[in-house]
Design a protein around this motif. Structure first.
Motif, PDB file in Angstrom:
ATOM      1  N   LEU A 168       0.644  -1.431  -0.149  1.00  0.00           N
ATOM      2  CA  LEU A 168       0.050  -0.030   0.034  1.00  0.00           C
ATOM      3  C   LEU A 168       0.709   1.072   0.028  1.00  0.00           C
ATOM      4  CD1 LEU A 168      -2.842  -0.902   2.286  1.00  0.00           C
ATOM      5  CD2 LEU A 168      -2.657  -1.206   0.056  1.00  0.00           C
ATOM      6  N   THR A 169       0.239   2.340  -0.394  1.00  0.00           N
ATOM      7  CA  THR A 169       1.025   3.666  -0.285  1.00  0.00           C
ATOM      8  C   THR A 169       1.027   3.991   1.146  1.00  0.00           C
ATOM      9  OG1 THR A 169      -1.035   4.606  -0.160  1.00  0.00           O
ATOM     10  CG2 THR A 169      -0.374   4.591  -2.391  1.00  0.00           C
ATOM     11  N   ARG A 172      -1.905   5.464   2.801  1.00  0.00           N
ATOM     12  CA  ARG A 172      -2.707   4.470   3.024  1.00  0.00           C
ATOM     13  C   ARG A 172      -2.545   3.669   4.576  1.00  0.00           C
ATOM     14  NH1 ARG A 172      -8.106   4.329   2.790  1.00  0.00           N
ATOM     15  NH2 ARG A 172      -7.407   6.216   1.603  1.00  0.00           N
ATOM     16  N   VAL A 534      -4.867  -3.297  -7.285  1.00  0.00           N
ATOM     17  CA  VAL A 534      -4.432  -2.306  -6.233  1.00  0.00           C
ATOM     18  C   VAL A 534      -2.913  -1.983  -6.562  1.00  0.00           C
ATOM     19  CG1 VAL A 534      -4.040  -2.071  -3.824  1.00  0.00           C
ATOM     20  CG2 VAL A 534      -5.983  -3.478  -4.692  1.00  0.00           C
ATOM     21  N   GLU A 535      -2.312  -2.922  -6.941  1.00  0.00           N
ATOM     22  CA  GLU A 535      -0.755  -2.748  -7.581  1.00  0.00           C
ATOM     23  C   GLU A 535      -0.739  -1.574  -8.490  1.00  0.00           C
ATOM     24  OE1 GLU A 535       1.577  -6.134  -8.567  1.00  0.00           O
ATOM     25  OE2 GLU A 535       3.328  -5.192  -7.943  1.00  0.00           O
ATOM     26  N   GLY A 538      -1.846   1.554  -6.991  1.00  0.00           N
ATOM     27  CA  GLY A 538      -0.968   2.265  -6.092  1.00  0.00           C
ATOM     28  C   GLY A 538       0.173   2.908  -6.691  1.00  0.00           C
ATOM     29  N   ALA A 541      -1.088   6.201  -7.813  1.00  0.00           N
ATOM     30  CA  ALA A 541      -1.058   7.164  -6.724  1.00  0.00           C
ATOM     31  C   ALA A 541       0.099   7.907  -6.383  1.00  0.00           C
ATOM     32  CB  ALA A 541      -2.010   6.462  -5.765  1.00  0.00           C
ATOM     33  N   ASN A 542       1.036   6.647  -6.170  1.00  0.00           N
ATOM     34  CA  ASN A 542       2.459   7.110  -5.625  1.00  0.00           C
ATOM     35  C   ASN A 542       3.092   8.203  -6.561  1.00  0.00           C
ATOM     36  OD1 ASN A 542       2.838   5.695  -3.243  1.00  0.00           O
ATOM     37  ND2 ASN A 542       3.446   4.083  -4.349  1.00  0.00           N
ATOM     38  N   ASP A 547      -3.439   9.626  -2.706  1.00  0.00           N
ATOM     39  CA  ASP A 547      -3.681   8.299  -2.023  1.00  0.00           C
ATOM     40  C   ASP A 547      -4.693   7.756  -2.853  1.00  0.00           C
ATOM     41  OD1 ASP A 547      -3.808   6.116  -0.416  1.00  0.00           O
ATOM     42  OD2 ASP A 547      -4.527   7.175   1.387  1.00  0.00           O
ATOM     43  N   LEU A 548      -4.809   6.419  -2.591  1.00  0.00           N
ATOM     44  CA  LEU A 548      -5.960   5.545  -3.442  1.00  0.00           C
ATOM     45  C   LEU A 548      -7.322   6.397  -3.596  1.00  0.00           C
ATOM     46  CD1 LEU A 548      -4.977   2.052  -2.604  1.00  0.00           C
ATOM     47  CD2 LEU A 548      -4.680   3.117  -4.505  1.00  0.00           C
ATOM     48  N   LEU A 575      -9.589   0.419   1.543  1.00  0.00           N
ATOM     49  CA  LEU A 575      -8.435   0.997   0.752  1.00  0.00           C
ATOM     50  C   LEU A 575      -8.783   2.463   0.076  1.00  0.00           C
ATOM     51  CD1 LEU A 575      -6.563  -1.994  -0.832  1.00  0.00           C
ATOM     52  CD2 LEU A 575      -6.454  -0.868   1.291  1.00  0.00           C
TER      53      LEU A 575
END
Ligand code: NFS
Ligand code: SF4
Length: 635
Positions: A168-169, A172, A534-535, A538, A541-542, A547-548, A575
């Motif tokens: 996760l970020t 998060r 999610v990967e 993420g 987002a990064n 953030d997500l 998330l």
């Protein structure tokens, strides 16, 4: 042709056959079950102790508390978090099985398995903070397996599980840690849910739901490790052309359906089938052995090896009613107990393989990783024998199948984007989101449910979102649905994508050497592979420094059914992802729990559940959410 039970043309073709032969299917049993219990639908029935069952009267006339004094809020919250615990247990048990297998491979104890993707293994090591430089592959594998198993045995509450911490970020993780919902140990968190919901324990609905969210995040952890370790052992998915729907069953072949979830078995069945093809031909099968997939085991072998997918959850029985499946080999989860009875109406061998997942009336072959090849040989042998008993007059294979381009894991998506910008693969995706060519991203997940015509909500919502330039990802039976209905093809992109989305998919697909656009819906894999989405999110987002919960990203489980889906939906919310359900969740007997998961969650996590049973309206609501997020980002 469609029916009100399913929009899959194979169902329309085979349901009359079932009826004529006196075979009842899931849809008949659904009908026989009507009317279903209203208390259960609302989640207000409690059977947690033997003073019960207790039912809270939703209209306020009858009792408002159970015999122990638990009110509807407590009862609903306890029921739903027990579902999350069961979902998390299922996914994580699958994950543990893979992690233990990886350890066995590392120690040289499992000759049937290898590390097929060393590069993936090294990237997993890097992700987990394991230094792999100069180390033998087996040593790296062992360290990774132990770090994964650590997520089942760490007793330090302040140290989050390794996989979630790597996935996760930072923002998060901080937010989840602040709410005390980061899991430290998958097994412990599941046990804690069971313990706190025992009679006379936690009765505070808010506290219960937060415990459930921790359980859902443990579910996420289990699926991250299941997915990534499976890639290392069996190979990372890459785009492959295959087909889906019952027309993939071949009259001239020994047809073996692999059904369930865990690739440890199905992978070896695929390997052994190649070795035993001649034997099948000698038995009279001119087309040799044909492996076909059902449910998530099907998705696993489909995205990795292009094995065709016969069908998704709700029509697993119909595969048997074709009369041409010689063996259905099952492992764990989502296998209807009815299959053994239907198999017995035909020549079909129903073979269970896991000691804790047997079905009355089915044959059991005890599958062990140590003896995997031998077990698989026995299974394929049973299928070949059964083929000899097949009655050709009872064969009804519907002539429906669609081409599907599948295998879009994170690496494949990055690879395709890298064909446009090798130095900075995320840039083309981010630029196209920012300029509005891609309005947003939607992840479709989850099951089929007899409460809606099979596949209809998936297809309706996806077509509408695609027309509005939303990039579509899918896993599990949602992915199965799109594959069967031709939405994982290049033609579907041409036909259904909005103009700007089409241009992007065409540019990427062409650059990636697909001779045309990417398919309309990208198949990311099985349900545990939701971690892949999610990967990707993420990484975006990064890259944007957000953030997500700020991304124009939504999830939808329009035909959800299982406890696993409840767990996935809940972590998706935690998330930060707005998550649509097209089935009424069994929580509405508590206004408080409903509000917690649909409203309060938004403040706490940024994500929340949205319930909308009408697929057209659901698509509109998802578009509205995407636009809200875009606006907040100033794009
Ligand atoms: Ni997911 Fe996959 Fe399908 Fe639902 Fe069952 S097979 S793990 S639970 S029904 S999508
Ligand atoms: Fe009834 Fe309470 Fe027992 Fe539940 S725990 S069955 S509400 S007495």
């Amino acid at each position: 042709m469609t029916t009100n039970q399913s929009i899959d043309p194979s169902a329309a073709a085979l349901l009359p056959v079932a009826k004529k032969q006196g075979i009842s299917t899931v849809w008949d049993r659904h009908k026989a079950m009507q009317p279903q219990c209203g208390f259960g639908q609302l989640g207000v029935c409690c059977r947690i102790c033997w003073k019960g069952p207790c039912r809270v009267d939703p209209f306020g006339d009858g009792p408002q508390v159970g015999i122990c004094g638990a009110n509807a809020d407590t009862i609903v919250a306890r029921n739903v978090i027990r579902m999350i615990a069961a979902g998390a247990a299922s996914h994580s048990e699958h994950g543990r099985h893979i992690a233990l297998a990886l350890l066995g491979v590392a120690k040289g104890e499992l000759p049937a398995y290898q590390i097929r993707d060393e590069q993936k293994l090294r990237s997993v090591a890097a992700k987990l903070g394991i230094n792999s430089e100069g180390k033998e592959i087996a040593a790296i594998a062992e360290e990774i397996a132990l770090a994964s198993l650590e997520d089942f045995r760490n007793q330090d509450h302040d140290k989050p599980c390794n996989w979630i911490a790597s996935a996760l970020t930072a923002k998060r993780l901080e937010r989840l840690a602040g709410l005390h919902v980061l899991p430290h140990n998958i097994d412990a968190v599941i046990t804690q849910i069971m313990a706190r919901t025992h009679v006379g324990c936690d009765s505070d609905p808010v506290n219960l739901i937060l415990g459930g969210i921790k359980g859902a995040l443990a579910d996420f952890d289990g699926m991250c490790l299941a997915t990534e370790l499976s890639d290392a052992v069996f190979g990372t998915p890459s785009p492959v052309v295959t087909a889906a729907n019952l027309g993939v069953i071949k009259e001239g072949a020994v047809n073996i359906a692999v059904h369930g979830h865990n690739p440890l078995l199905s992978e070896i069945v695929c390997d052994v089938a190649l070795l035993m093809d001649d034997e099948a031909r000698k038995a009279g099968a001119k087309d040799g052995i044909n492996i076909i997939g059902i449910c998530c085991t099907g998705n696993e072998v489909m995205v990795r090896h292009g094995i065709p997918l016969a069908t998704n959850y709700l029509s697993q029985e119909l595969a048997l009613i074709t009369g041409a499946v010689d063996a259905m080999v099952v492992d764990v989860q989502c296998i209807m107990p009815s299959v053994s009875e239907i198999g017995a109406c035909f020549h079909t061998e129903i073979i269970t393989t896991m000691d804790d997942n047997k079905i009355t009336g089915a044959r059991h072959v005890r599958f062990r990783e140590e003896t995997a090849v031998e077990n698989a040989r026995q299974i394929v042998g049973f299928a070949i024998d059964a083929f000899k008993r097949r009655d050709p007059l009872r064969v009804n294979i519907p002539d429906f199948k669609q081409t599907a381009i599948v295998g879009f894991g994170t690496e494949a998506i990055m690879g395709a984007l890298g064909a446009i910008n090798a130095e900075d693969p995320l840039k083309p995706l981010i630029d196209n989101i920012a300029n509005g060519n891609i309005r947003g991203i939607a992840l479709f997940a989850g099951c089929n449910n007899t409460q809606v015509a099979q596949d209809s909500s998936f297809v309706t919502i996806a077509k509408k979102l695609a027309k509005n330039n939303v990039l579509l990802l899918a896993t599990g039976c949602g992915a199965g649905s799109f594959a069967k209905h031709g939405l994982m093809s290049q033609e579907a992109t041409d036909e259904y994508a909005g103009e700007s989305l089409k241009a992007v998919l065409t540019a990427i697909g062409t650059a990636a050497g697909l001779n045309g656009p990417l398919p309309l819906v990208l198949h990311m894999g099985s349900c545990v592979d939701n971690s892949r989405a999610v990967e990707v999110a993420g990484a975006v987002a990064n890259r944007l420094g957000v953030d997500l919960d700020q991304l124009p990203l939504v999830a939808s489980a329009p035909e959800a059914m299982s406890e696993k889906a409840v767990a996935i939906g809940t972590w998706s919310v935690a998330l930060g992802i707005p998550t649509h359900l097209g089935i009424m969740p069994q929580i509405t007997g508590s206004a408080m729990v409903t509000e917690l998961l649909t409203e309060t969650a938004k403040e706490l996590f940024g994500g929340y559940f949205m319930v909308e049973l009408d697929p057209n309206q659901a698509a509109d609501k998802l578009l509205t959410v995407i636009d809200e997020r875009r606006k907040a980002l100033g794009i």
